[in-house]
Each structure stands twice: as structure tokens, then as C-alpha cells.
Scaffold this motif. Structure first.
Motif, PDB file in Angstrom:
ATOM      1  N   VAL A 192       0.830  -1.216   0.000  1.00  0.00           N
ATOM      2  CA  VAL A 192       0.000   0.000   0.000  1.00  0.00           C
ATOM      3  C   VAL A 192       0.861   1.261   0.000  1.00  0.00           C
ATOM      4  N   ILE A 193       1.912   1.291   0.812  1.00  0.00           N
ATOM      5  CA  ILE A 193       2.704   2.520   0.875  1.00  0.00           C
ATOM      6  C   ILE A 193       3.475   2.766  -0.414  1.00  0.00           C
ATOM      7  N   LEU A 194       3.783   1.719  -1.155  1.00  0.00           N
ATOM      8  CA  LEU A 194       4.409   1.928  -2.460  1.00  0.00           C
ATOM      9  C   LEU A 194       3.450   2.587  -3.446  1.00  0.00           C
ATOM     10  N   VAL A 195       2.150   2.416  -3.209  1.00  0.00           N
ATOM     11  CA  VAL A 195       1.138   3.035  -4.075  1.00  0.00           C
ATOM     12  C   VAL A 195       0.824   4.457  -3.643  1.00  0.00           C
ATOM     13  N   ILE A 196       0.611   4.672  -2.345  1.00  0.00           N
ATOM     14  CA  ILE A 196       0.120   5.991  -1.904  1.00  0.00           C
ATOM     15  C   ILE A 196       1.235   6.997  -1.639  1.00  0.00           C
ATOM     16  N   GLY A 197       2.466   6.528  -1.510  1.00  0.00           N
ATOM     17  CA  GLY A 197       3.585   7.452  -1.392  1.00  0.00           C
ATOM     18  C   GLY A 197       3.892   7.896   0.028  1.00  0.00           C
ATOM     19  N   LYS A 198       4.794   8.843   0.122  1.00  0.00           N
ATOM     20  CA  LYS A 198       5.350   9.286   1.397  1.00  0.00           C
ATOM     21  C   LYS A 198       4.518  10.387   2.035  1.00  0.00           C
ATOM     22  N   ARG A 199       4.681  10.542   3.340  1.00  0.00           N
ATOM     23  CA  ARG A 199       4.096  11.683   4.037  1.00  0.00           C
ATOM     24  C   ARG A 199       4.780  12.982   3.610  1.00  0.00           C
ATOM     25  N   VAL A 200       4.052  14.065   3.711  1.00  0.00           N
ATOM     26  CA  VAL A 200       4.654  15.377   3.488  1.00  0.00           C
ATOM     27  C   VAL A 200       5.731  15.599   4.544  1.00  0.00           C
ATOM     28  N   GLY A 201       6.933  15.905   4.109  1.00  0.00           N
ATOM     29  CA  GLY A 201       8.028  16.155   5.027  1.00  0.00           C
ATOM     30  C   GLY A 201       8.814  14.929   5.441  1.00  0.00           C
ATOM     31  N   PHE A 202       8.546  13.781   4.817  1.00  0.00           N
ATOM     32  CA  PHE A 202       9.290  12.557   5.154  1.00  0.00           C
ATOM     33  C   PHE A 202      10.790  12.774   4.933  1.00  0.00           C
ATOM     34  N   LYS A 203      11.585  12.400   5.921  1.00  0.00           N
ATOM     35  CA  LYS A 203      13.038  12.551   5.959  1.00  0.00           C
ATOM     36  C   LYS A 203      13.493  13.999   6.108  1.00  0.00           C
ATOM     37  N   LYS A 204      12.527  14.938   6.268  1.00  0.00           N
ATOM     38  CA  LYS A 204      12.874  16.348   6.453  1.00  0.00           C
ATOM     39  C   LYS A 204      12.389  16.867   7.803  1.00  0.00           C
ATOM     40  N   ASP A 205      11.118  16.616   8.089  1.00  0.00           N
ATOM     41  CA  ASP A 205      10.533  17.119   9.339  1.00  0.00           C
ATOM     42  C   ASP A 205      10.661  16.079  10.446  1.00  0.00           C
ATOM     43  N   PRO A 206      10.830  16.520  11.696  1.00  0.00           N
ATOM     44  CA  PRO A 206      10.804  15.565  12.814  1.00  0.00           C
ATOM     45  C   PRO A 206       9.403  14.985  12.961  1.00  0.00           C
ATOM     46  N   MET A 207       9.315  13.691  13.074  1.00  0.00           N
ATOM     47  CA  MET A 207       8.016  13.009  13.212  1.00  0.00           C
ATOM     48  C   MET A 207       8.077  12.090  14.426  1.00  0.00           C
ATOM     49  N   ARG A 208       8.371  12.685  15.560  1.00  0.00           N
ATOM     50  CA  ARG A 208       8.582  11.915  16.781  1.00  0.00           C
ATOM     51  C   ARG A 208       7.249  11.517  17.418  1.00  0.00           C
ATOM     52  N   PRO A 209       7.247  10.436  18.200  1.00  0.00           N
ATOM     53  CA  PRO A 209       6.031  10.041  18.933  1.00  0.00           C
ATOM     54  C   PRO A 209       5.570  11.155  19.853  1.00  0.00           C
ATOM     55  N   HIS A 210       4.264  11.369  19.937  1.00  0.00           N
ATOM     56  CA  HIS A 210       3.771  12.445  20.803  1.00  0.00           C
ATOM     57  C   HIS A 210       3.549  11.968  22.234  1.00  0.00           C
ATOM     58  N   SER A 211       3.446  10.647  22.467  1.00  0.00           N
ATOM     59  CA  SER A 211       3.186  10.159  23.824  1.00  0.00           C
ATOM     60  C   SER A 211       3.809   8.780  24.015  1.00  0.00           C
ATOM     61  N   LEU A 212       5.024   8.759  24.506  1.00  0.00           N
ATOM     62  CA  LEU A 212       5.672   7.480  24.779  1.00  0.00           C
ATOM     63  C   LEU A 212       4.987   6.692  25.900  1.00  0.00           C
ATOM     64  N   PRO A 213       4.377   7.335  26.899  1.00  0.00           N
ATOM     65  CA  PRO A 213       3.593   6.544  27.854  1.00  0.00           C
ATOM     66  C   PRO A 213       2.476   5.746  27.189  1.00  0.00           C
ATOM     67  N   LEU A 214       1.791   6.331  26.194  1.00  0.00           N
ATOM     68  CA  LEU A 214       0.766   5.574  25.467  1.00  0.00           C
ATOM     69  C   LEU A 214       1.381   4.396  24.720  1.00  0.00           C
ATOM     70  N   VAL A 215       2.557   4.606  24.152  1.00  0.00           N
ATOM     71  CA  VAL A 215       3.245   3.530  23.439  1.00  0.00           C
ATOM     72  C   VAL A 215       3.537   2.376  24.393  1.00  0.00           C
ATOM     73  N   MET A 216       4.051   2.690  25.568  1.00  0.00           N
ATOM     74  CA  MET A 216       4.375   1.655  26.535  1.00  0.00           C
ATOM     75  C   MET A 216       3.123   0.952  27.051  1.00  0.00           C
ATOM     76  N   LEU A 217       2.059   1.707  27.255  1.00  0.00           N
ATOM     77  CA  LEU A 217       0.785   1.097  27.656  1.00  0.00           C
ATOM     78  C   LEU A 217       0.303   0.127  26.583  1.00  0.00           C
TER      79      LEU A 217
END
Length: 446
Positions: A192-217
Motif C-alpha cells: 500500500v505505501i508503495l502506491v500511496i507514497g510518502k508523508r509530506v516532510g518525510f526525511k525532512k521534518d521531525p516526526m517523533r512520537p507524541h506520547s511514549l507513555p501511550l506507546v508503553m501502555l
């Protein structure tokens, strides 16, 4: 995954209340994994698309449940046709099944087997969604999910676990879903990602997790639910195989987490919470196909190998330029491939079957069978998923507009935001009270 077998009438099992209760509990644990996945993915994205990420997992509980009842169970586990698909009219709408009718060769009702397998079908498309964060129309995702489980998941589940399915008959070992769930979802994500392409700003903008506590939960809920996912896949608790799988699930997950963190420290200089969570999931993925065939020592090896391989693989998206937002390819595809192939090396021949791997005197035969299973599911899912995504993209469109993606998909697609900071602590909280004194009013007359 145990599957349907034929028994003589004299040897026919009777309903076991213990096994039935055990399997209902396991089904509930697997159901919990989908909300756990939603938290895991939801914390990994930026705040502006966290609700969308939660919904892309949660909606699968609705869509896949209905399709499973209508025809999915029949396609996956009905009477075999050409080793490719199943069908049984009694399973359509689950309308022709007696309440005490047993799944062939086992001591649990058909209804219990059906609901346990339903939870597998629910989480598999939800796994795909992590690769598509920030940029897919919710309506397109809903339609893709319905089409994908019909065209890809239901047939592949029959190949791997259905009586007469061609991979099942070949002797491919997949205890709980390395091929049917994880390779299937990981390959679909890549397609699917080969079809729909990259996010705007991929490899340029920081795209860090917004809530690591949620990730751990989310990771913790996945780890907890995975005991039902894995141990329940033997469909009973009479001979100790499920207990071995339970132990191996814990052992491999621990080993993978430690291996990922060790790699991360050597490669990047830090032990991160995201690495711990991702490593744990990598271990869970890898032991899923292998845990019923290996010893606890083998489970350590499977987990450690998968932890390192998956940690290495998540960086490939930057090298090759495909935007796998939350590392579905790096963790689920690579982890599923590793775990499935390692069966051919570490199978002891003394747990779920007498099939032994290369390191236990079994030669290369089982490794070859595992490779056939891995690459057939990978190829089919990759191509079929890419075709579905292409058709949807050319008709209704898969992606949101660029300005919507930049501003945040939550508000556009769901008319909501994950966090509301305008209440407590804001100006509105003081609107019914007297105004605070100004600096000038605090001056004391000379």
C-alpha cells in the motif's frame, strides 16, 4: 494453530467445559490486543493525527466482525475447494451451527473456535494501518479493510490453517500466525505505501512520537493479550503444548527486548523506551509461528535474533525511500519472516509435532517448507494489497489533501482533537471570577 481433523466416531471427543472456558478467555485476550495496538500506534504518531490512528485500529472491530459472521468464517474454515478457499453454507451468518456442536477433533464448540479466529481476523488489517499514518482518508481505509480481509486474509487463513489448505497440507508450521497474520500484514503495508507514497516532510521534518507513555501502555496490553493469541492457538489445555507456548512467548519477548536495546545502545548510544516497546513486539511477532516447535532455549534464540534483525530493518525505509510510518514492515514483516524460517532451524521435534529442524537433526526439509510458506504469503499479499490500493486511489482517492495532512488529519476526518487544552488552566476558567489585579494596581502610594 490447530486445525480441523477427522476422527472415528468411537474416538470422538466430548465437550470440555475447562477447554471451552479457557478458549473464551483467550478470545477475550486477543480482542484486547486491538485496543492495545491502537494505543501503541496512537502514541507513536504526532498529536495532530493520534485520534485517526486510534480509529484505524478500532474500526476493524466493527468491520471485520460483521464480515466474519456473514461469510468470512466460511471462506477461511469451510470445506476446502482446490486447496485455496473454503466454503460451508452452515457457516454463513453462523446460522447452521448447533450450540454444542464441536469443532472437528476438539473439545470446544464451533462457536468458540469461530470467535477465537475472529479476533485474529480483526487485528490483522489493524496492523497494516501503522504504515499509513497521517495521510489516508478514513472512508478509504474502511473500504480497503473490507476488501482486504475478503480478498487476502480469508483465503490466506485457509491456506495456512484450514483443513485442505495447500500450505497446511504441505506441512508448513505456523502455530499462531507468523505467515497468516504478521507476514500478511507487513507485506500488505509495503504494497500500500508503495502506491500511496510518502508523508509530506518525510526525511525532512521531525516526526517523533507524541506520547511514549501511550506507546508503553499499548505494548504492555499487546504483551498481555498475546498469551491468549499464542497459548490459545492449540485450542485446548490437555497435553501441555499450550503451556510451553505460554512460556516461550514470555521468554522470546524478553530476549527480543533486550537484544533490541543492546543493538540500539551500540548503534545510537541510548536505551530508549520506544526501543524497548518495539523490541518486545518484535519478539512477540517472531515467536508466534515458532513457539510451539521450539524449547525455551530456542525461544531465547528466536527472540534475540528477531530483536536485532528488526532493529536493523526499521532503518531501511530511509535507505530505500519507502515511508513505513510506524515500522510495520520492519517489525511485523521482518519479525514474521524470521520467526517462520527459524522453525526450520530450532524445531525440537518434541513439542507440537515430531518435526525437527536443522539443529536437531531434521535436515533442511522443514526449512524449505517454511520458506515456501513465507514467500508465497508475502508475494500474494504484497501484490494483491498494492492492486487494491491502486484501484481505490484511482476511484475514490486514498490520500487526504496535502493541506489537510499538514494541518492534521484528526480535525478533518473526525472533527475532534485528542487533547483539549482550552479548559482548565486557560483564560476561560477565570471568566466567572473577578479579574486579577494588574501590576499597576499593586503599586503602593509613596
Amino acid at each position: 494453530m490447530a486445525s480441523a481433523i477427522t476422527t472415528l466416531a468411537a474416538d470422538a471427543p466430548t465437550l470440555s467445559a475447562a477447554n471451552t472456558g479457557f478458549m473464551l478467555i483467550c478470545s477475550a485476550l486477543v480482542m484486547l490486543m486491538t485496543p492495545g495496538l491502537a494505543f501503541f500506534y496512537g502514541g507513536m504518531v504526532r498529536v495532530k493525527s493520534s485520534l485517526n490512528m486510534l480509529m484505524m485500529s478500532f474500526i476493524s472491530l466493527g468491520i471485520v466482525t460483521i464480515l466474519w459472521v456473514l461469510y468470512g468464517f466460511s471462506l477461511a474454515f469451510g470445506t476446502d475447494s482446490g486447496s485455496l478457499i473454503g466454503w460451508n453454507s452452515d457457516y454463513v451468518g453462523l446460522s447452521g451451527i448447533g450450540i454444542t456442536e464441536l469443532w472437528d477433533g476438539y473439545t470446544i464448540p464451533v462457536y468458540v473456535f469461530a470467535v477465537f479466529q475472529l479476533m485474529f481476523a480483526v487485528i490483522t488489517p489493524a496492523l497494516i494501518s501503522g504504515a499509513l499514518a497521517d495521510r489516508v482518508k478514513f472512508s478509504a481505509w474502511v473500504l480497503f479493510t473490507a476488501l482486504w480481509v475478503t480478498v487476502v486474509y480469508f483465503p490466506v487463513a485457509h491456506w495456512v490453517w484450514g483443513a485442505g489448505g495447500w500450505l497446511f497440507e504441505l506441512g508448513v508450521i505456523d502455530f499462531a500466525g507468523g505467515t497468516a497474520v504478521h507476514i500478511n500484514a507487513g507485506a500488505a503495508a509495503l504494497g500500500v505505501i508503495l502506491v500511496i507514497g510518502k508523508r509530506v516532510g518525510f526525511k525532512k521534518d521531525p516526526m517523533r512520537p507524541h506520547s511514549l507513555p501511550l506507546v508503553m501502555l499499548g505494548a504492555g496490553l499487546l504483551w498481555f493479550g498475546w498469551f491468549g493469541f499464542n497459548a490459545g492457538s492449540w485450542l485446548g489445555n490437555d497435553d501441555g503444548v499450550g503451556a510451553v507456548m505460554f512460556v516461550n512467548t514470555q521468554v522470546a519477548t524478553a530476549a527480543a527486548m533486550l537484544a533490541w536495546l543492546a543493538y540500539e545502545k551500540l548503534r545510537h548510544g541510548s536505551f530508549t523506551t520506544l526501543g524497548a516497546a518495539s523490541g518486545a513486539v518484535a519478539g512477540l511477532v517472531a515467536i508466534t509461528p515458532a513457539g510451539g516447535a521450539v524449547s525455551p532455549l530456542g525461544a531465547i534464540a528466536v527472540g534475540a535474533i528477531a530483536g536485532v534483525l528488526c532493529a536493523m530493518a526499521v532503518g531501511l525505509k530511509y535507505k530505500f525511500g519507502y515511508d513505513d510510518s510506524l515500522d510495520v514492515v520492519g517489525v511485523h514483516l521482518v519479525g514474521g519472516v524470521a520467526g517462520s524460517l527459524l522453525v526450520g532451524l530450532f524445531a525440537t521435534g518434541g513439542v507440537q509435532s515430531d518435526v525437527a529442524g536443522l539443529f536437531y537433526g531434521g535436515g533442511l526439509e522443514q526449512l524449505g517448507k517454511q520458506a515456501v510458506g513465507v514467500f508465497s504469503v508475502l508475494s500474494y499479499s504484497l501484490v494483491a494489497s498494492a492492486v487494491l490500493a491502486f484501484l481505490l486511489d484511482k476511484t475514490i482517492g486514498m490520500r487526504v489533501a496535502e493541506d489537510v495532512e499538514v494541518a492534521g488529519i484528526d480535525q478533518s476526518e473526525h472533527a475532534e482533537t485528542a487533547y483539549d487544552f482550552s479548559g482548565a488552566g486557560g483564560g476561560a476558567a477565570r471568566s466567572t471570577t473577578a479579574p486579577l489585579p494588574s501590576a499597576a494596581s499593586k503599586k503602593v502610594d509613596a
